[in-house]
Design an enzyme around this catalytic site. Structure first.
Site, mmCIF file in Angstrom:
data_model
loop_
_atom_site.group_PDB
_atom_site.id
_atom_site.type_symbol
_atom_site.label_atom_id
_atom_site.label_comp_id
_atom_site.label_asym_id
_atom_site.label_seq_id
_atom_site.Cartn_x
_atom_site.Cartn_y
_atom_site.Cartn_z
ATOM 1 N N LEU A 148 0.833 -1.206 0.000
ATOM 2 C CA LEU A 148 0.000 0.000 0.000
ATOM 3 C C LEU A 148 0.867 1.256 0.000
ATOM 4 O O LEU A 148 0.397 2.353 0.219
ATOM 5 C CB LEU A 148 -0.955 -0.021 1.206
ATOM 6 C CG LEU A 148 -1.891 -1.238 1.220
ATOM 7 C CD1 LEU A 148 -2.764 -1.237 2.471
ATOM 8 C CD2 LEU A 148 -2.764 -1.282 -0.030
ATOM 9 N N ASP A 200 3.161 5.366 -7.316
ATOM 10 C CA ASP A 200 2.898 5.500 -5.884
ATOM 11 C C ASP A 200 2.995 6.950 -5.409
ATOM 12 O O ASP A 200 2.148 7.438 -4.653
ATOM 13 C CB ASP A 200 3.888 4.652 -5.075
ATOM 14 C CG ASP A 200 3.899 3.210 -5.535
ATOM 15 O OD1 ASP A 200 3.038 2.838 -6.356
ATOM 16 O OD2 ASP A 200 4.786 2.447 -5.081
HETATM 17 P P1 ADP Z 1 5.467 -0.713 0.991
HETATM 18 O O1 ADP Z 1 4.648 -1.637 0.162
HETATM 19 O O2 ADP Z 1 4.858 -0.498 2.325
HETATM 20 O O3 ADP Z 1 5.795 0.560 0.280
HETATM 21 P P2 ADP Z 1 8.302 -1.052 0.801
HETATM 22 O O4 ADP Z 1 9.170 -2.211 1.027
HETATM 23 O O5 ADP Z 1 8.306 -0.403 -0.527
HETATM 24 O O6 ADP Z 1 6.830 -1.483 1.223
HETATM 25 O O7 ADP Z 1 8.648 0.094 1.828
HETATM 26 C C1 ADP Z 1 8.755 -0.160 3.206
HETATM 27 C C2 ADP Z 1 9.966 0.558 3.740
HETATM 28 O O8 ADP Z 1 9.724 1.986 3.734
HETATM 29 C C3 ADP Z 1 10.260 0.228 5.179
HETATM 30 O O9 ADP Z 1 11.031 -0.945 5.279
HETATM 31 C C4 ADP Z 1 11.038 1.463 5.615
HETATM 32 O O10 ADP Z 1 12.385 1.398 5.209
HETATM 33 C C5 ADP Z 1 10.350 2.575 4.840
HETATM 34 N N1 ADP Z 1 9.295 3.183 5.674
HETATM 35 C C6 ADP Z 1 7.966 3.020 5.557
HETATM 36 N N2 ADP Z 1 7.299 3.709 6.509
HETATM 37 C C7 ADP Z 1 8.231 4.316 7.259
HETATM 38 C C8 ADP Z 1 8.203 5.164 8.407
HETATM 39 N N3 ADP Z 1 7.046 5.533 8.971
HETATM 40 N N4 ADP Z 1 9.388 5.591 8.903
HETATM 41 C C9 ADP Z 1 10.545 5.248 8.337
HETATM 42 N N5 ADP Z 1 10.640 4.451 7.257
HETATM 43 C C10 ADP Z 1 9.508 3.985 6.724
HETATM 44 MG MG MG Z 2 6.885 0.716 -1.501
#
Ligand code: ADP
Ligand code: MG
Length: 409
Positions: A148, A200
């Site tokens: 998401l 995104d």
């Molecule tokens: P997603 O589908 O949720 O985008 P991703 O693997 O692309 O999954 O991204 C997730 C990564 O984004 C986490 O592992 C982290 O490194 C970063 N991230 C997401 N939310 C936060 C947050 N609130 N604070 C810091 N980093 C975050």
């Molecule tokens: Mg992502």
């Protein structure tokens, strides 16, 4: 009813509620105050997204149709006069911190979550907009790693905040926001190392409440498509399978590379500029590559058909396009997985108008478009199918198109 560590309330029978923007702003401000005993300059929010149709098309110059989720990442931020950067973030069940200087934020110097947060300072500087140092406290109710786009939500909240406190003036209109999107994509690709397309970040910054965003990834143009589900007696269920999803792993990159190779062989810049599938069949070296191209070409056409139906007030007829999208992602693009297929099959069997995996694949979420009257039955059927196969219990969100990123306090 249970409350997770990140504060997301999970009512096991209905929907985990996203925070209101006021609540998110308070949580971010609280973390900022607890950390530095001071007030931030402001709080900025930016949403996660779910894509309605048009999957794995963005990096092919194609069309996609995301909506912004009510789930946002919030950053309370204060500009500093020096070059120092201090960031705290409450996510993944703990509070993490990072400290350095703007000077130090360059590709390969950082790893993990700081690439998505601090990394935005580099993205801006690389675009000629060097920010000063800052203190930032982040909180988020976007499910993490669920497809998401918590990653885009975090980048977009950061880029809006840094744009405003540095007076760059890009966040105020769509033209400026398109530039912020490019910067956030550059951060995700070249700091975080995830080779995603631009959907995104555009969904997080360029959507409008109540609308889906028809995004043309060839030229970056957009159209706001009214997407009033309640008016049509419908609900959109986002089914988080909770199966692992890691975009940075090799599969996503391999699909992207395969499309780029195919485009080169077919003599076009992107697969968007190609629609002669018979010719692809005769000119590409193997069946796998033909299947990849077939997915992209037919998926772009499905987005066009979907939007045409919505424009004509025929939203009740879009289901078969969603189903065809899933089947194409499963069979031709091979990015589905057993949990996603189980969710989609169960939703369809229980009366969903259409259901498909959404996001990069290999786990994450499926969506189902259902009549309000059938929503409970679909939810129960999905849960039952998961229990029957011994999968982790899925989380089902009911969502409507929410507002884009903005300053919230
Ligand atoms: P997603 O589908 O949720 O985008 P991703 O693997 O692309 O999954 O991204 C997730 C990564 O984004 C986490 O592992 C982290 O490194 C970063 N991230 C997401 N939310 C936060 C947050 N609130 N604070 C810091 N980093 C975050
Ligand atoms: Mg992502």
């Amino acid at each position: 009813m249970t409350t997770t560590e990140t504060g997301v309330i999970v009512d096991n029978d209905t929907t985990p509620a996203a925070w209101t923007r006021t609540e998110g702003a308070e949580r971010a401000t609280d973390l900022f105050r607890r950390t530095w005993d001071a007030a931030p300059d402001g709080v900025w929010a930016s949403p996660g997204r779910v894509n309605i149709i048009g999957e794995h098309t963005d990096y092919n110059g194609g069309l996609c149709l995301p909506i912004a989720l009510p789930h946002c990442t919030y950053v309370a931020l204060r500009r500093r006069e020096d070059d120092v950067v201090r960031i705290v973030s409450a996510f993944d069940q703990s509070v993490v911190d990072w400290e350095g200087t703007v000077e130090q934020i360059v590709p390969r110097a950082l790893k993990g979550w700081p690439t998505y947060t601090a990394g935005v300072a580099w993205g801006l500087a690389d675009a000629g907009l060097r920010p000063t140092g800052f203190d930032a406290a982040l909180v988020s109710c976007v499910p993490l790693g669920a497809g998401l786009s918590s990653s885009a939500a975090v980048e977009c909240a950061m880029v809006l905040a840094l744009d405003e406190v540095n007076g760059f003036g890009l966040g105020g209109d769509d033209e400026g926001r398109a530039k912020l999107v490019d910067i956030a994509v550059h951060v995700e690709n070249d700091m975080a190392g995830a080779p995603t397309g631009g959907m995104d970040q555009a969904a997080s910054l360029r959507t409008t409440e109540g609308h889906a965003l028809l995004l043309d990834c060839l030229d970056g143009s957009t159209r706001q498509v009214p997407f009033d589900l309640a008016d049509a007696g419908l609900e959109l269920l986002v089914i988080d399978t909770r199966a692992k999803h890691a975009l940075v792993d090799g599969q996503y990159a391999a699909r992207r590379e395969s499309c780029e190779q195919a485009a080169t062989m077919l003599g076009v810049d992107t697969l968007r500029q190609f629609d002669d599938l018979g010719w692809a069949l005769a000119n590409l070296p193997d069946d796998t590559m033909v299947a990849r191209v077939r997915h992209v070409v037919t998926e772009i056409a499905r987005v066009q058909e979907f939007v045409a139906l919505v424009d004509e007030g025929r939203i009740l007829e879009v289901g078969p396009l969603m189903d065809a999208s899933h089947d194409s992602l499963r069979d031709d693009y091979e990015v589905s997985c057993v949990e996603l297929d189980t969710a989609v099959d169960a939703a369809r069997a229980a009366g969903a108008l259409g259901a498909r995996m959404t996001g990069g694949g290999f786990g994450g979420c499926a969506i189902a478009l259902v009549r309000e009257a059938d929503a409970d039955a679909v939810r129960a059927a999905v849960r039952q199918a998961f229990a029957g196969r011994g999968f982790t219990e899925p989380i089902v969100h009911v969502v409507t198109p929410a507002a884009p990123g903005a300053r919230v306090s």
